[in-house]
Design an enzyme around this catalytic site. Structure first.
Site, PDB file in Angstrom:
ATOM      1  N   ASN A  49      87.612  42.528  21.213  1.00  0.00           N
ATOM      2  CA  ASN A  49      88.486  43.477  21.907  1.00  0.00           C
ATOM      3  C   ASN A  49      88.181  44.899  21.454  1.00  0.00           C
ATOM      4  O   ASN A  49      87.850  45.146  20.286  1.00  0.00           O
ATOM      5  CB  ASN A  49      89.965  43.122  21.745  1.00  0.00           C
ATOM      6  CG  ASN A  49      90.451  42.957  20.336  1.00  0.00           C
ATOM      7  OD1 ASN A  49      89.699  42.566  19.444  1.00  0.00           O
ATOM      8  ND2 ASN A  49      91.712  43.249  20.105  1.00  0.00           N
TER       9      ASN A  49
ATOM     10  N   GLU B   6      90.021  48.451  21.748  1.00  0.00           N
ATOM     11  CA  GLU B   6      91.235  49.175  22.118  1.00  0.00           C
ATOM     12  C   GLU B   6      90.942  50.663  22.280  1.00  0.00           C
ATOM     13  O   GLU B   6      89.876  51.156  21.884  1.00  0.00           O
ATOM     14  CB  GLU B   6      92.318  48.935  21.053  1.00  0.00           C
ATOM     15  CG  GLU B   6      92.716  47.464  20.998  1.00  0.00           C
ATOM     16  CD  GLU B   6      93.870  47.164  20.054  1.00  0.00           C
ATOM     17  OE1 GLU B   6      94.254  48.045  19.249  1.00  0.00           O
ATOM     18  OE2 GLU B   6      94.383  46.029  20.129  1.00  0.00           O
TER      19      GLU B   6
ATOM     20  N   CYS C 144      89.666  43.233  26.635  1.00  0.00           N
ATOM     21  CA  CYS C 144      89.825  42.000  25.851  1.00  0.00           C
ATOM     22  C   CYS C 144      88.467  41.445  25.414  1.00  0.00           C
ATOM     23  O   CYS C 144      87.432  41.684  26.058  1.00  0.00           O
ATOM     24  CB  CYS C 144      90.517  40.927  26.668  1.00  0.00           C
ATOM     25  SG  CYS C 144      92.237  41.241  27.037  1.00  0.00           S
TER      26      CYS C 144
ATOM     27  N   GLU D   1      87.385  38.383  25.606  1.00  0.00           N
ATOM     28  CA  GLU D   1      86.799  37.428  26.544  1.00  0.00           C
ATOM     29  C   GLU D   1      86.022  38.148  27.640  1.00  0.00           C
ATOM     30  O   GLU D   1      84.900  37.755  27.992  1.00  0.00           O
ATOM     31  CB  GLU D   1      87.894  36.560  27.172  1.00  0.00           C
ATOM     32  CG  GLU D   1      88.640  35.687  26.181  1.00  0.00           C
ATOM     33  CD  GLU D   1      89.849  36.381  25.540  1.00  0.00           C
ATOM     34  OE1 GLU D   1      89.849  37.627  25.426  1.00  0.00           O
ATOM     35  OE2 GLU D   1      90.791  35.665  25.157  1.00  0.00           O
TER      36      GLU D   1
ATOM     37  N   CYS E  53      94.378  35.886  28.059  1.00  0.00           N
ATOM     38  CA  CYS E  53      95.384  36.499  28.927  1.00  0.00           C
ATOM     39  C   CYS E  53      95.067  36.162  30.384  1.00  0.00           C
ATOM     40  O   CYS E  53      93.979  35.684  30.718  1.00  0.00           O
ATOM     41  CB  CYS E  53      95.440  38.008  28.707  1.00  0.00           C
ATOM     42  SG  CYS E  53      94.130  38.932  29.541  1.00  0.00           S
TER      43      CYS E  53
ATOM     44  N   CYS F  33      91.888  37.676  31.888  1.00  0.00           N
ATOM     45  CA  CYS F  33      90.658  37.036  31.396  1.00  0.00           C
ATOM     46  C   CYS F  33      90.483  35.647  31.993  1.00  0.00           C
ATOM     47  O   CYS F  33      89.361  35.222  32.267  1.00  0.00           O
ATOM     48  CB  CYS F  33      90.661  36.978  29.870  1.00  0.00           C
ATOM     49  SG  CYS F  33      90.435  38.611  29.135  1.00  0.00           S
TER      50      CYS F  33
HETATM   51  N1  THU Z   1      93.460  40.519  23.605  1.00  0.00           N
HETATM   52  C1  THU Z   1      92.248  39.941  23.796  1.00  0.00           C
HETATM   53  O1  THU Z   1      91.222  40.448  23.331  1.00  0.00           O
HETATM   54  N2  THU Z   1      92.201  38.782  24.503  1.00  0.00           N
HETATM   55  C2  THU Z   1      93.276  38.171  25.056  1.00  0.00           C
HETATM   56  O2  THU Z   1      93.122  37.185  25.771  1.00  0.00           O
HETATM   57  C3  THU Z   1      94.621  38.680  24.795  1.00  0.00           C
HETATM   58  C4  THU Z   1      94.699  40.007  24.156  1.00  0.00           C
HETATM   59  C5  THU Z   1      93.529  41.763  22.840  1.00  0.00           C
HETATM   60  C6  THU Z   1      93.856  42.980  23.655  1.00  0.00           C
HETATM   61  C7  THU Z   1      94.467  43.884  22.616  1.00  0.00           C
HETATM   62  O3  THU Z   1      93.431  44.573  21.950  1.00  0.00           O
HETATM   63  C8  THU Z   1      95.115  42.941  21.619  1.00  0.00           C
HETATM   64  O4  THU Z   1      94.552  41.663  21.871  1.00  0.00           O
HETATM   65  C9  THU Z   1      96.620  42.852  21.737  1.00  0.00           C
HETATM   66  O5  THU Z   1      97.005  42.575  23.026  1.00  0.00           O
END
Ligand code: THU
Length: 135
Positions: free
Chosen positions: A42, A44, A53, A55, A86, A89
């Site tokens: 991920n 941010e 994300c 994935e 999520c 994804c």
């Molecule tokens: N996140 C992912 O990388 N994958 C997911 O399927 C759910 C959320 C990350 C996004 C963000 O950086 C952190 O988790 C909190 O939501």
């Protein structure tokens, strides 16, 4: 390549996550039909909604390598229990495989599903689109 090694790859890339806002580090490793592995973490942003994300980051990397058929995805986070991908994804993964194995590990626990279980009715496009859904 077995699932254990795929999980190891996801764990390793999770340590590279850029997650200064949530502190939630996620790594994803996609196992392709040809045996290759494609990883993502991920990423941010100070403008939170721009976050990518792990994935989708892994999918993007694979596609850029010319790979688009997958068998499994491993997800590892620094959380207390495993999480599924999520909704966004799930939809992106469904573009490439509905029978994908999804394995997630965190806090010493593991969960496993198929993508079809996690997203039984993805959006598949309109009938006139390539690969679009027909009645
Ligand atoms: N996140 C992912 O990388 N994958 C997911 O399927 C759910 C959320 C990350 C996004 C963000 O950086 C952190 O988790 C909190 O939501």
């Amino acid at each position: 390549m077995d699932l254990e090694r795929l999980i190891d790859e996801a764990r390793a890339v999770s340590e590279k996550a850029h997650a200064p806002y949530s502190g939630f580090q996620v790594g994803a490793a996609l196992l392709a039909e040809d045996g290759s592995v494609h990883v993502g973490c991920n990423v941010e942003n100070a403008s939170y909604g721009l976050t990518v994300c792990a994935e989708r980051s892994a999918v993007t990397s694979a596609i850029a390598q010319g790979v688009k058929s997958f068998r499994a995805v491993a997800i590892v986070t620094n959380g207390e229990r495993p999480v599924g991908p999520c909704g966004a994804c799930r939809q992106v993964l469904a573009e490439f495989a509905s029978d994908l194995i999804v394995v997630s590990e965190a806090g010493g626990l593991r969960k496993q599903w198929t993508l079809g279980e996690l997203l039984p009715s993805p959006f598949e496009g309109l009938p006139e689109w390539p690969g679009g859904q027909h009645d």
